[in-house]
Write a protein that holds these residues in place. Structure first.
Motif, mmCIF file in Angstrom:
data_model
loop_
_atom_site.group_PDB
_atom_site.id
_atom_site.type_symbol
_atom_site.label_atom_id
_atom_site.label_comp_id
_atom_site.label_asym_id
_atom_site.label_seq_id
_atom_site.Cartn_x
_atom_site.Cartn_y
_atom_site.Cartn_z
ATOM 1 N N LEU A 16 0.536 -1.356 -0.057
ATOM 2 C CA LEU A 16 -0.083 -0.021 -0.104
ATOM 3 C C LEU A 16 0.934 1.277 -0.191
ATOM 4 O O LEU A 16 0.378 2.445 -0.249
ATOM 5 N N TYR A 17 1.942 0.735 0.338
ATOM 6 C CA TYR A 17 2.705 2.782 0.680
ATOM 7 C C TYR A 17 4.337 2.601 -0.246
ATOM 8 O O TYR A 17 4.926 3.327 0.130
ATOM 9 N N GLY A 18 3.655 1.747 -1.391
ATOM 10 C CA GLY A 18 4.863 1.675 -2.548
ATOM 11 C C GLY A 18 4.866 3.197 -3.731
ATOM 12 O O GLY A 18 5.937 3.121 -3.550
ATOM 13 N N TYR A 19 3.563 3.749 -3.606
ATOM 14 C CA TYR A 19 3.689 4.979 -4.399
ATOM 15 C C TYR A 19 4.766 5.526 -3.665
ATOM 16 O O TYR A 19 5.175 6.804 -3.770
ATOM 17 N N GLY A 63 -3.917 -0.467 9.869
ATOM 18 C CA GLY A 63 -5.199 -1.140 8.932
ATOM 19 C C GLY A 63 -5.985 -0.175 8.032
ATOM 20 O O GLY A 63 -7.009 -0.237 7.190
ATOM 21 N N LEU A 64 -4.986 0.271 8.121
ATOM 22 C CA LEU A 64 -5.600 1.531 6.665
ATOM 23 C C LEU A 64 -5.723 0.352 5.153
ATOM 24 O O LEU A 64 -4.793 -0.300 5.402
ATOM 25 N N ALA A 65 -6.941 0.713 4.262
ATOM 26 C CA ALA A 65 -7.016 0.352 3.099
ATOM 27 C C ALA A 65 -8.222 0.893 2.412
ATOM 28 O O ALA A 65 -8.899 2.328 3.279
ATOM 29 N N ASP A 66 -8.329 0.704 1.412
ATOM 30 C CA ASP A 66 -9.617 1.614 0.086
ATOM 31 C C ASP A 66 -10.871 0.637 0.903
ATOM 32 O O ASP A 66 -11.116 0.453 1.619
ATOM 33 N N TYR A 125 3.598 16.158 -5.149
ATOM 34 C CA TYR A 125 2.821 15.793 -6.075
ATOM 35 C C TYR A 125 2.263 15.549 -5.594
ATOM 36 O O TYR A 125 1.546 14.945 -4.443
ATOM 37 N N VAL A 126 0.681 14.668 -6.429
ATOM 38 C CA VAL A 126 -0.922 14.243 -6.496
ATOM 39 C C VAL A 126 -0.836 12.897 -6.757
ATOM 40 O O VAL A 126 -0.402 13.089 -8.277
ATOM 41 N N LEU A 127 -1.304 12.204 -6.211
ATOM 42 C CA LEU A 127 -2.619 11.035 -6.406
ATOM 43 C C LEU A 127 -3.572 10.722 -6.212
ATOM 44 O O LEU A 127 -4.189 11.287 -5.282
ATOM 45 N N SER A 128 -4.118 10.824 -6.864
ATOM 46 C CA SER A 128 -5.847 10.507 -7.614
ATOM 47 C C SER A 128 -6.162 9.127 -7.607
ATOM 48 O O SER A 128 -5.636 8.298 -8.353
ATOM 49 N N ASP A 129 -7.408 8.950 -7.239
ATOM 50 C CA ASP A 129 -8.131 8.079 -7.395
ATOM 51 C C ASP A 129 -8.748 7.661 -9.256
ATOM 52 O O ASP A 129 -9.587 8.515 -8.610
ATOM 53 N N GLY A 130 -8.327 7.457 -9.994
ATOM 54 C CA GLY A 130 -9.290 6.495 -11.126
ATOM 55 C C GLY A 130 -9.087 7.946 -12.077
ATOM 56 O O GLY A 130 -8.075 8.354 -13.490
ATOM 57 N N PHE A 131 -9.179 9.451 -11.359
ATOM 58 C CA PHE A 131 -9.640 10.335 -12.262
ATOM 59 C C PHE A 131 -8.534 11.352 -12.548
ATOM 60 O O PHE A 131 -7.628 11.657 -10.770
ATOM 61 N N GLY A 132 -8.004 11.707 -13.669
ATOM 62 C CA GLY A 132 -6.708 13.018 -13.784
ATOM 63 C C GLY A 132 -7.449 14.250 -13.029
ATOM 64 O O GLY A 132 -8.472 14.329 -13.491
ATOM 65 N N VAL A 133 -6.466 14.922 -12.604
ATOM 66 C CA VAL A 133 -6.614 16.021 -11.709
ATOM 67 C C VAL A 133 -5.766 17.425 -12.358
ATOM 68 O O VAL A 133 -4.498 16.911 -12.179
ATOM 69 N N ASP A 134 -5.963 17.694 -13.660
ATOM 70 C CA ASP A 134 -5.006 18.887 -14.402
ATOM 71 C C ASP A 134 -4.963 20.224 -13.411
ATOM 72 O O ASP A 134 -5.513 20.793 -12.765
ATOM 73 N N ASP A 147 -6.990 3.213 -4.631
ATOM 74 C CA ASP A 147 -7.414 3.618 -2.904
ATOM 75 C C ASP A 147 -6.974 2.072 -2.680
ATOM 76 O O ASP A 147 -6.971 2.055 -1.654
ATOM 77 N N ARG A 148 -6.803 1.196 -3.370
ATOM 78 C CA ARG A 148 -6.240 0.024 -3.005
ATOM 79 C C ARG A 148 -4.670 0.093 -3.052
ATOM 80 O O ARG A 148 -4.478 -1.016 -2.341
ATOM 81 N N VAL A 149 -4.163 0.698 -3.815
ATOM 82 C CA VAL A 149 -2.684 0.612 -4.269
ATOM 83 C C VAL A 149 -1.409 1.711 -3.541
ATOM 84 O O VAL A 149 -0.657 1.586 -3.564
ATOM 85 N N SER A 150 -2.679 3.026 -3.145
ATOM 86 C CA SER A 150 -1.779 3.674 -2.658
ATOM 87 C C SER A 150 -2.258 4.701 -1.348
ATOM 88 O O SER A 150 -3.520 4.268 -0.904
ATOM 89 N N ALA A 151 -1.159 4.452 -0.465
ATOM 90 C CA ALA A 151 -1.973 4.935 1.532
ATOM 91 C C ALA A 151 -2.600 6.531 1.348
ATOM 92 O O ALA A 151 -3.461 6.334 1.780
ATOM 93 N N SER A 152 -1.969 6.405 0.475
ATOM 94 C CA SER A 152 -2.573 8.165 0.709
ATOM 95 C C SER A 152 -3.750 8.767 0.077
ATOM 96 O O SER A 152 -4.215 9.465 0.609
#
Length: 231
Positions: A16-19, A63-66, A125-134, A147-152
């Motif tokens: 989960l914290y890889g990114y 316990g953090l997860a999606d 740096y910004v990580l978003s779930d699915g949708f790009g935010v320009d 939300d399943r692969v990034s902790a933030s």
């Protein structure tokens, strides 16, 4: 939008914290995750949250997860840990009226941008779930099922979901006939039954076909807003 930063390699088994670890290795100290809750609901607000977790063990939330994979009690526990540990976090609420006026995709992106803008610390740096935010002024990446692969992103999903669920429980006391505390405004058999019986409430979204159909049957809440499908 950008790809993962040069020098930042994320292995499939990184967890989960890889990114976040990869981006910090590439020189991005403050990584923000952003996510929303309520996009698919036909009643209630849309809520977006942004979170920057600290580096190291303090940023590892037990316990953090999606948020969708957690029980309500587990989400509440994670929420408390996230807001206690975060370098910065923020929440933005978009009303049902704003959802109708802007349309769900536009209101979703607007909410994500506002949540990031309200952070007390500027992300690198910004990580978003699915949708790009320009247009954020910093590198950003849309992550599939983020939300399943990034902790933030997972942390942001928990903050958004818990905030919105609490709001829907408050709306349940105002409009008890709709059972908002149970289905949280999403389209379920119970919600459809109550919608058919009582018609739309002031917090239903009139862009949704099922809400419009219920309104038409009762001859109320006429709206010129375009129609969106049930999600």
């Amino acid at each position: 939008m950008t790809r993962v930063a040069r020098g930042a390699t994320v292995r499939k088994d990184a967890g989960l914290y890889g990114y976040e670890r990869a981006l910090r290795r590439a020189g991005f100290g403050a990584v923000a995750g952003v996510d929303e809750a309520g996009r698919g609901a036909c009643a209630g607000p849309l809520v977006a949250a942004a979170v920057i977790l600290p580096d190291g063990r303090r940023g590892e939330v037990p316990g953090l997860a999606d948020s969708k994979l957690l029980t309500p009690l587990r989400r509440e526990a994670c929420y408390a840990e996230v807001v206690r540990r975060a370098v910065a976090w923020s929440v933005v609420v978009m009303s049902p009226a704003e959802c109708d006026a802007l349309g769900m995709h536009h209101v979703n992106i607007t909410a994500l941008r506002r949540a990031l803008a309200r952070l007390s610390a500027k992300p690198d740096y910004v990580l978003s779930d699915g949708f790009g935010v320009d247009g954020l002024g910093v590198p950003a990446l849309a992550v599939w099922k983020g939300d399943r692969v990034s902790a933030s992103i997972a942390a942001a999903s928990v903050v958004a979901k818990v905030t919105r669920d609490r709001m829907m429980c408050d709306l349940d006391t105002e409009y008890p006939e709709y059972a908002f505390a149970i289905h949280k405004g999403y389209v379920t058999a119970l919600h459809e039954e109550r919608l058919a019986e009582f018609g739309p409430s002031p917090v239903h979204r009139l862009r949704y076909q099922n809400v419009r159909a219920a309104a038409a049957r009762r001859g109320s809440f006429a709206s010129a807003a375009p129609t969106e499908g049930v999600r």
